[in-house]
Design an enzyme around this catalytic site. Structure first.
Site, short mmCIF file in Angstrom:
data_model
loop_
_atom_site.label_atom_id
_atom_site.label_comp_id
_atom_site.label_asym_id
_atom_site.label_seq_id
_atom_site.Cartn_x
_atom_site.Cartn_y
_atom_site.Cartn_z
N GLU A 259 -5.58 3.64 6.33
CA GLU A 259 -5.17 3.49 4.94
C GLU A 259 -5.80 4.59 4.10
OE1 GLU A 259 -5.14 0.88 1.11
OE2 GLU A 259 -6.86 0.73 2.42
N SER B 71 -10.85 -1.02 2.90
CA SER B 71 -10.12 -1.13 4.17
C SER B 71 -9.85 0.26 4.71
CB SER B 71 -8.79 -1.83 3.95
OG SER B 71 -9.00 -3.13 3.49
N ARG C 26 0.83 -1.22 0.00
CA ARG C 26 0.00 0.00 0.00
C ARG C 26 0.86 1.27 0.00
NH1 ARG C 26 -3.32 -3.62 -0.73
NH2 ARG C 26 -5.43 -3.63 0.13
N1 EPU Z 1 -10.27 -11.51 9.67
C1 EPU Z 1 -11.05 -11.70 10.79
N2 EPU Z 1 -12.12 -10.86 10.97
C2 EPU Z 1 -12.44 -9.87 10.09
C3 EPU Z 1 -11.63 -9.70 8.97
C4 EPU Z 1 -10.54 -10.52 8.78
O1 EPU Z 1 -10.81 -12.58 11.60
O2 EPU Z 1 -13.40 -9.17 10.32
C5 EPU Z 1 -9.16 -12.46 9.42
C6 EPU Z 1 -9.50 -13.37 8.25
O3 EPU Z 1 -10.19 -14.52 8.68
C7 EPU Z 1 -8.14 -13.71 7.69
C8 EPU Z 1 -7.33 -12.45 7.96
O4 EPU Z 1 -8.02 -11.73 9.00
O5 EPU Z 1 -7.56 -14.75 8.40
C9 EPU Z 1 -7.19 -11.59 6.72
O6 EPU Z 1 -8.49 -11.24 6.24
P1 EPU Z 1 -8.81 -11.03 4.68
O7 EPU Z 1 -8.26 -12.14 3.90
O8 EPU Z 1 -10.24 -10.71 4.55
O9 EPU Z 1 -7.94 -9.80 4.27
P2 EPU Z 1 -7.53 -8.48 5.01
O10 EPU Z 1 -6.11 -8.58 5.42
O11 EPU Z 1 -8.51 -8.18 6.09
C10 EPU Z 1 -6.61 -7.36 2.83
C11 EPU Z 1 -6.76 -6.08 2.08
C12 EPU Z 1 -8.07 -6.06 1.32
C13 EPU Z 1 -8.09 -7.23 0.37
C14 EPU Z 1 -7.92 -8.52 1.17
C15 EPU Z 1 -7.81 -9.74 0.31
C16 EPU Z 1 -5.53 -4.42 3.34
C17 EPU Z 1 -5.60 -3.20 4.19
N3 EPU Z 1 -6.69 -4.95 2.99
O12 EPU Z 1 -7.63 -7.41 3.82
O13 EPU Z 1 -8.08 -4.85 0.57
O14 EPU Z 1 -9.29 -7.28 -0.38
O15 EPU Z 1 -6.69 -8.45 1.94
O16 EPU Z 1 -6.58 -9.77 -0.30
O17 EPU Z 1 -4.44 -4.85 3.00
C18 EPU Z 1 -8.81 -2.60 0.52
O18 EPU Z 1 -7.61 -2.29 0.51
O19 EPU Z 1 -9.71 -1.72 0.50
C19 EPU Z 1 -9.17 -4.00 0.62
C20 EPU Z 1 -10.42 -4.39 0.75
#
Ligand code: EPU
Length: 335
Positions: free
Chosen positions: A331, A235, A163
């Site tokens: 972010e 995010s 990012r």
């Molecule tokens: N998780 C939870 N609870 C939640 C959300 C997530 O326990 O409410 C856990 C999930 O189970 C998983 C881990 O956290 O084990 C990661 O969650 P997820 O795969 O949904 O991804 P994220 O890290 O929360 C990032 C990006 C997203 C992108 C997803 C998928 C950032 C800030 N966000 O989210 O990007 O879609 O990975 O690759 O890096 C965005 O930037 O606007 C965005 C949506």
């Protein structure tokens, strides 16, 4: 051609749907348009407002906003399996992904349905499901405001990170991105390693480009709110990157905590998980809340002001700090 607006409402130009106004907004197409605008003098306050998907206005904007509207996608070169594509800054990112998938070109399919425009993609190096814009972006074309000239920056000089890019730092407020050049490939390169992607792709019959795009769209739709229905900016927080001993100490206490390797031996944690485990998922105060299916996303239930969102975000950060001793940074670009 340029289109100018004065004292314009930004409500339909920011995905949070907050009601603020801008003193001056110009939609532009070409570098000549930018030359014309800046020939009047560089305004004391200006910035690019692209799709408004990663911004939170907390007050009226008293400067000039520039919005790219040029939407051409062109093939620049085909060499063997490799295709170089140029997308103008105003192309909807997801239209570019669909364009590539239709033509059998690999590289951006995991980035399906990310809201925003192509010109904004390099700024925060958009990423999802194990891929980033930086994997395919080879050059970025921009108008340099100080010299009123066009520049092209190779990816190696874009400072891409998680990012992150040079456009958020040294070049911030100095250039206007007008186009991006991507390198796509006819050779299949499925990247299914992240989360549920592989399972969703298999359920659709295997790793074709179309199946990957559809799987990613389905996963996103199931977790992320549609800004047209519920105001949000994706995010709201970045996933924190911490030193290894910090992650180890937390893992000793929470063995199920998601964690990913990051550059320089550091560890990336999942802010969504931290917020969730801090008991904030689905928590709502007035018009603002933590989304009930993805805790990284703050939502405007209608009528929230930027100030309310910020105050709420502050409380979310505080709760995570108290519970885990971890700082989570925003972010979203806060104005
Ligand atoms: N998780 C939870 N609870 C939640 C959300 C997530 O326990 O409410 C856990 C999930 O189970 C998983 C881990 O956290 O084990 C990661 O969650 P997820 O795969 O949904 O991804 P994220 O890290 O929360 C990032 C990006 C997203 C992108 C997803 C998928 C950032 C800030 N966000 O989210 O990007 O879609 O990975 O690759 O890096 C965005 O930037 O606007 C965005 C949506």
């Amino acid at each position: 051609m340029i289109r100018e607006f004065h004292q314009i409402s930004l409500r339909d130009r920011n995905s949070f749907g907050v009601e603020q106004r801008a003193a001056h907004l110009v939609e532009f197409e070409t570098p000549d348009d930018l030359r014309e605008i800046f020939a009047r003098g560089i305004p004391p306050r200006w910035m690019v407002l692209s799709g408004g998907n990663n911004v939170l206005f907390t007050e009226d904007y008293d400067g000039l906003l520039l919005t790219p509207v040029a939407r051409q996608i062109t093939i620049l070169e085909e060499r063997g399996e490799t295709i170089r594509v140029r997308a103008e800054a105003g192309v909807e990112w997801d239209d570019l992904v669909e364009w590539a998938v239709e033509r059998g070109l690999w590289g951006v399919e995991n980035l399906s349905l990310i809201p925003g425009k192509a010109g904004a993609a390099p700024v925060q190096n958009i990423g999802a499901y194990g891929c980033e814009a930086a994997d395919t972006i080879r050059r970025v074309e921009m108008f340099c405001v100080e010299t009123a000239t066009m520049l092209t920056l190779d990816a190696a000089h874009c400072g891409f990170g998680y990012r992150e890019s040079v456009f958020k730092h040294a070049l911030k407020g100095r250039v206007v991105i007008t186009a991006v050049e991507l390198e796509l490939s006819r050779t299949p390169r499925p990247r299914l390693g992240y989360g549920d992607v592989e399972r969703e792709v298999e359920a659709r019959g295997g790793a074709t480009l179309r199946n990957i795009r559809e799987a990613v769209c389905a996963i996103r739709r199931s977790k992320l709110p549609d800004p047209a229905v519920l105001g949000n900016a994706g995010s709201f927080f970045k996933n924190p990157v911490v030193e290894a001993p910090v992650a180890e100490a937390l893992l000793a206490e929470y063995p199920d905590m998601p964690h990913y390797p990051a550059p320089e031996g550091r560890v990336k944690l999942a802010a969504g998980w931290l917020i969730d485990r801090a008991g904030m998922k689905g928590h709502r105060e007035g018009n603002v809340g933590v989304h009930e299916r993805q805790a990284l996303v703050l939502v405007n239930y209608g009528g929230a002001t930027g100030g309310e969102v910020i105050a709420f975000a502050h409380r979310v950060r505080q709760r995570v700090r108290e519970r885990f001793g971890i700082e989570i940074d925003t972010e979203v670009n806060i104005l």
